[in-house]
Design a protein around this motif. Structure first.
Motif, mmCIF file in Angstrom:
data_model
loop_
_atom_site.group_PDB
_atom_site.id
_atom_site.type_symbol
_atom_site.label_atom_id
_atom_site.label_comp_id
_atom_site.label_asym_id
_atom_site.label_seq_id
_atom_site.Cartn_x
_atom_site.Cartn_y
_atom_site.Cartn_z
ATOM 1 N N SER A 125 12.863 38.159 50.911
ATOM 2 C CA SER A 125 12.796 38.589 52.313
ATOM 3 C C SER A 125 14.102 39.213 52.787
ATOM 4 C CB SER A 125 12.447 37.388 53.201
ATOM 5 O OG SER A 125 13.448 36.389 53.114
ATOM 6 N N ALA A 126 15.239 38.765 52.231
ATOM 7 C CA ALA A 126 16.540 39.222 52.732
ATOM 8 C C ALA A 126 17.171 40.327 51.898
ATOM 9 C CB ALA A 126 17.510 38.038 52.824
ATOM 10 N N PHE A 127 16.880 40.365 50.584
ATOM 11 C CA PHE A 127 17.627 41.286 49.719
ATOM 12 C C PHE A 127 16.751 42.240 48.911
ATOM 13 C CE2 PHE A 127 20.108 37.322 50.111
ATOM 14 C CZ PHE A 127 21.193 37.835 50.799
ATOM 15 N N GLY A 128 15.465 42.257 49.162
ATOM 16 C CA GLY A 128 14.592 43.235 48.506
ATOM 17 C C GLY A 128 14.647 43.167 46.996
ATOM 18 N N VAL A 129 14.960 44.294 46.348
ATOM 19 C CA VAL A 129 14.957 44.354 44.886
ATOM 20 C C VAL A 129 16.079 43.536 44.272
ATOM 21 C CG1 VAL A 129 13.848 46.616 44.830
ATOM 22 C CG2 VAL A 129 16.345 46.471 44.924
ATOM 23 N N HIS A 130 17.039 43.114 45.063
ATOM 24 C CA HIS A 130 18.159 42.317 44.542
ATOM 25 C C HIS A 130 17.953 40.818 44.797
ATOM 26 C CE1 HIS A 130 20.243 45.962 43.563
ATOM 27 N NE2 HIS A 130 20.312 46.360 44.812
ATOM 28 N N GLY A 190 34.282 31.721 42.395
ATOM 29 C CA GLY A 190 34.312 32.577 41.209
ATOM 30 C C GLY A 190 33.627 33.907 41.451
ATOM 31 N N ALA A 191 32.491 33.870 42.147
ATOM 32 C CA ALA A 191 31.771 35.115 42.429
ATOM 33 C C ALA A 191 32.591 36.039 43.317
ATOM 34 C CB ALA A 191 30.437 34.798 43.105
ATOM 35 N N ALA A 192 33.305 35.465 44.292
ATOM 36 C CA ALA A 192 34.146 36.294 45.158
ATOM 37 C C ALA A 192 35.254 36.957 44.341
ATOM 38 C CB ALA A 192 34.749 35.436 46.274
ATOM 39 N N GLY A 193 35.884 36.180 43.459
ATOM 40 C CA GLY A 193 36.924 36.756 42.612
ATOM 41 C C GLY A 193 36.381 37.807 41.667
ATOM 42 N N ASP A 230 30.158 49.223 49.010
ATOM 43 C CA ASP A 230 30.589 47.984 49.649
ATOM 44 C C ASP A 230 29.410 47.153 50.127
ATOM 45 O OD1 ASP A 230 33.163 48.763 49.185
ATOM 46 O OD2 ASP A 230 33.504 49.547 51.217
ATOM 47 N N HIS A 231 28.365 47.821 50.626
ATOM 48 C CA HIS A 231 27.217 47.074 51.141
ATOM 49 C C HIS A 231 26.558 46.264 50.037
ATOM 50 C CE1 HIS A 231 25.206 50.526 49.316
ATOM 51 N NE2 HIS A 231 24.083 49.835 49.369
ATOM 52 N N LEU A 232 26.534 46.809 48.798
ATOM 53 C CA LEU A 232 25.924 46.108 47.675
ATOM 54 C C LEU A 232 26.735 44.873 47.303
ATOM 55 C CD1 LEU A 232 23.430 46.607 45.911
ATOM 56 C CD2 LEU A 232 24.934 47.687 44.227
ATOM 57 N N LEU A 233 28.058 44.998 47.369
ATOM 58 C CA LEU A 233 28.917 43.860 47.043
ATOM 59 C C LEU A 233 28.770 42.759 48.084
ATOM 60 C CD1 LEU A 233 32.112 45.818 45.952
ATOM 61 C CD2 LEU A 233 30.336 44.849 44.490
ATOM 62 N N VAL A 234 28.674 43.148 49.354
ATOM 63 C CA VAL A 234 28.496 42.159 50.416
ATOM 64 C C VAL A 234 27.151 41.457 50.264
ATOM 65 C CG1 VAL A 234 28.212 41.843 52.900
ATOM 66 C CG2 VAL A 234 30.015 43.348 52.032
ATOM 67 N N ASP A 235 26.097 42.242 49.968
ATOM 68 C CA ASP A 235 24.777 41.649 49.754
ATOM 69 C C ASP A 235 24.796 40.666 48.588
ATOM 70 O OD1 ASP A 235 23.790 43.083 51.834
ATOM 71 O OD2 ASP A 235 22.700 44.556 50.622
ATOM 72 N N ARG A 236 25.533 41.012 47.523
ATOM 73 C CA ARG A 236 25.601 40.125 46.365
ATOM 74 C C ARG A 236 26.232 38.794 46.748
ATOM 75 N NH1 ARG A 236 28.223 43.236 43.220
ATOM 76 N NH2 ARG A 236 26.429 44.073 42.098
ATOM 77 N N LEU A 237 27.346 38.845 47.480
ATOM 78 C CA LEU A 237 28.008 37.612 47.894
ATOM 79 C C LEU A 237 27.131 36.798 48.840
ATOM 80 C CD1 LEU A 237 31.705 38.750 48.441
ATOM 81 C CD2 LEU A 237 30.805 37.284 46.633
ATOM 82 N N GLU A 238 26.420 37.477 49.728
ATOM 83 C CA GLU A 238 25.517 36.765 50.634
ATOM 84 C C GLU A 238 24.392 36.087 49.857
ATOM 85 O OE1 GLU A 238 24.176 39.624 53.432
ATOM 86 O OE2 GLU A 238 25.991 39.541 54.684
ATOM 87 N N GLY A 239 23.840 36.800 48.885
ATOM 88 C CA GLY A 239 22.773 36.230 48.071
ATOM 89 C C GLY A 239 23.255 35.013 47.294
#
Length: 494
Positions: free
Chosen positions: A225-230, A261-264, A325-334
Motif C-alpha cells: 500500500s505504501a511503496f508499490g513495486v518496492h 546499518g541500512a542508513a549507513g 533521493d526519493h528512492l533512497l528515502v523510500d527504502r529507509l522508510e520501508g
C-alpha cells in the motif's frame, strides 16, 4: 558487538571461499541465462543462494549427513516451488503473499521436530528469501517461457559451486574442516516449562512461527500500500529482523542494528552509485566487493551485514537505472516500517523473554559439564560431541544476551526499569561460560585434569549456577551467578 579481530584471518579466508563460490555461480548462471532465455532474477537467485549456503557451510549442521544428502534432493524442488510463489506474488498478489507467509512461518514451525526439521526449514527460508531479493520470477511469464524447472538447475549450480569451492579450500588448508564426530552433536531443543496459562505451553518454535506470520502479513499489507513495486523492502526487513528470534529483546536489538546499518549502507551507496552510469560493469564489481567485506564483518556485528546488503541492493538498483533521493528515502522508510512490525509482533504475539532463552541454553551447557564430572576417572574427559554441545549452548546464550549487554551502553543504567536490568547477571554469566567453553575446546586430548579439591569446587559451583538459573531462584543467588560463572570458566580453561 564482538571484538574487531580476526586471528589468522580465519573469517576473511572463509568469506573469500564463499565469494569465490558466489562468483562462479554468477558466471555460470549468467551464461545459462543467455542460452535459454531466463530472467535477471535467475542470476540473483544463484548469487543469494551461494551467499546463504556458503555462510551455512561453516556451521556443523551443514556437515551433518542428513544435510549433505538432503540438500541436493530438496533444494531444487524448493527452488521451483519458491519460483511459483514468486510468480503468484506478481500475478495474483494476495495468493502469492499468503503462500509466502505460510511457507516462511511453516519453516520456523518445523524446528519443533529437531535437527532434521531445523535443516529442512533452513533450506525453505533460504529459497524463499532469495525470491524477495530477485526482481521478479526466475522464468519469464508467458506461454512460450522456458520450463519452470530451470529454477532447480540454478539451485543445483549454486549448491555445487559452494560445495566444490569448500572442498578445494579445505584440501588446500585455506579453511579448516571440522572433525566428523562434531557433526553428530546437536543441542537439544529447549522445552518451555508447563505453566497454568495454556498459551504459555506452546513450544517456542510455534510461538516464533505465529510471530513471523503476523509480522509478514502486516509487512505485505504495509509494503504494497505504501511503496508499490518496492514492497519487498518492508517484507524482507520484517523477515530478517524476526528470524533467528532469541527473545523479544533480541528482536528489538536486531531491528536497531538493521536500521542503523541500512542508513549507513544507503549513504555509502548514494555516494558511490553517482560515479557509475547505468549498466556499468564496474558497479557489478563494486557490489561483489561490498558483499565480500560485509560477509567478512558479519560475525563482528549484524550492523555490518545490514549495511553491506543494503548498499549492494542500492547499487544493484542503480545498475538498472533506478536511482534518486526519493528512492533512497523510500527504502529507509520501508526498512523502518518492516523493523517496527517485526518488533511489534515479537512483543505482542506470544512474546518470548530473552532471560528464558539465556537460562535454557546455559542449563543445557552446565548439565553437560556436570555429567562429565561424574565418572570414576580422576580427570574429566570431554568427547568432541560433548565439547561441541557445550560451545553451541554457551554461544547461543551469549548471542541471546546481546540485547541485554547493550543496556550497559546507556550512561544512566539505573534509570532503566529493574525488570529490564534483571537479565544482566545472566548476560555476564553467558559471556564468561562461552569463554570457558572455547578454552575447553583447546585442551590436549579433550581431558580436563582436576585435583580432588578442584573437582569438588567445580561441582559445587556447577550446582550453584544451575540453582541460580531456575525461574524461581532468589535474587541473591542470581546476583552471584557472574562470579560463579567466572570460576567455572577458569576451571574449564585448565
Amino acid at each position: 558487538m564482538r571484538a574487531f579481530t580476526d586471528p589468522g584471518l580465519v573469517r576473511l579466508r572463509d568469506a573469500g571461499v564463499t565469494m569465490a563460490a558466489t562468483l562462479l555461480s554468477f558466471g555460470s548462471v549468467l551464461a545459462l541465462r543467455h542460452a535459454v532465455g531466463l530472467t535477471t532474477g535467475s542470476v540473483l537467485l544463484a548469487v543469494v543462494l551461494s551467499l546463504s549456503l556458503g555462510r551455512q557451510q561453516g556451521h556443523r549442521d551443514a556437515r551433518h549427513p542428513h544435510t549433505v544428502l538432503l540438500a541436493p534432493i530438496v533444494l531444487p524442488v524448493l527452488a521451483v516451488a519458491a519460483g511459483e510463489i514468486s510468480k503468484r506474488m506478481y500475478t495474483h498478489a494476495n495468493v502469492g503473499d499468503a503462500l509466502f507467509v505460510v511457507g516462511m512461518s511453516g519453516a520456523i514451525w518445523l524446528r519443533r521436530f529437531g535437527g532434521l526439521g531445523r535443516r529442512a526449514g533452513l533450506l525453505i527460508t533460504t529459497t524463499l528469501t532469495a525470491t524477495l531479493i530477485a526482481p521478479g520470477p526466475v522464468v519469464p511469464l508467458g506461454p512460450h517461457a522456458p520450463t519452470r524447472w530451470w529454477g532447480a538447475v540454478v539451485a543445483l549450480i549454486a549448491l555445487a559451486w559452494v560445495r566444490v569451492t569448500r572442498f578445494v579450500a579445505q584440501g588446500l588448508r585455506i579453511v579448516s574442516a571440522e572433525p566428523d564426530e562434531a557433526a553428530a552433536a546437536a543441542v537439544p531443543a529447549p522445552v518451555l516449562r508447563p505453566t497454568t496459562a495454556r498459551w504459555l505451553r506452546l513450544p517456542a518454535s510455534t510461538k516464533m512461527a505465529l510471530q513471523m506470520a503476523v509480522a509478514l502479513a502486516a509487512a505485505f499489507a504495509a509494503g504494497r500500500s505504501a511503496f508499490g513495486v518496492h514492497w519487498t523492502w518492508t517484507v524482507l526487513t520484517a523477515f530478517i529482523v524476526g528470524s533467528g528470534n532469541r527473545g523479544r529483546g533480541d528482536v528489538t536489538h536486531k531491528a536497531i542494528l538493521r536500521v542503523v546499518g541500512a542508513a549507513g549502507g544507503t549513504a555509502f551507496a548514494t555516494v558511490v552509485a553517482t560515479g557509475f552510469p547505468a549498466h556499468d560493469d564496474w558497479s557489478v564489481v563494486t557490489i561483489f566487493v561490498v558483499l565480500g567485506v560485509a560477509l567478512w564483518l558479519r560475525p563482528v556485528g549484524y550492523a555490518f551485514w545490514a549495511a553491506g546488503m543494503t548498499a549492494a541492493l542500492a547499487l544493484l538498483y542503480g545498475f538498472y537505472g533506478q536511482r534518486g533521493d526519493h528512492l533512497l528515502v523510500d527504502r529507509l522508510e520501508g526498512i523502518l516500517i518492516g523493523a517496527a512490525l517485526a518488533v511489534a509482533a515479537a512483543w505482542l504475539v506470544f512474546p518470548i523473554r530473552n532471560i528464558d532463552v539465556i537460562r535454557r541454553h546455559l542449563s543445557v551447557a552446565l548439565a553437560e559439564i556436570a555429567s562429565r564430572l561424574g565418572g570414576e576417572q580422576s580427570d574429566a574427559v570431554f568427547p568432541v560431541a560433548s565439547v561441541a554441545m557445550i560451545r553451541e549452548s554457551t554461544e547461543a546464550a551469549e548471542l541471546a544476551a546481546g540485547s541485554v549487554h547493550s543496556l550497559r551502553l546507556v550512561p544512566a543504567l539505573r534509570l532503566i526499569p529493574a525488570r529490564w536490568r534483571a537479565g544482566l547477571p545472566y548476560a555476564v554469566a553467558s559471556r564468561e561460560l562461552a569463554s570457558g567453553a572455547a578454552g575447553l575446546a583447546t585442551l590436549p586430548g579433550r581431558r580436563l585434569r582436576l585435583t580432588e579439591e578442584t573437582r569438588r569446587e567445580l561441582a559445587r559451583d556447577l550446582a550453584a549456577a544451575r540453582r541460580a538459573l531456575a525461574s524461581d531462584a532468589p535474587h541473591a543467588q542470581v546476583s552471584e551467578l557472574p562470579v560463579v560463572a567466572t570460576r567455572i570458566a577458569a576451571a574449564l580453561r585448565g
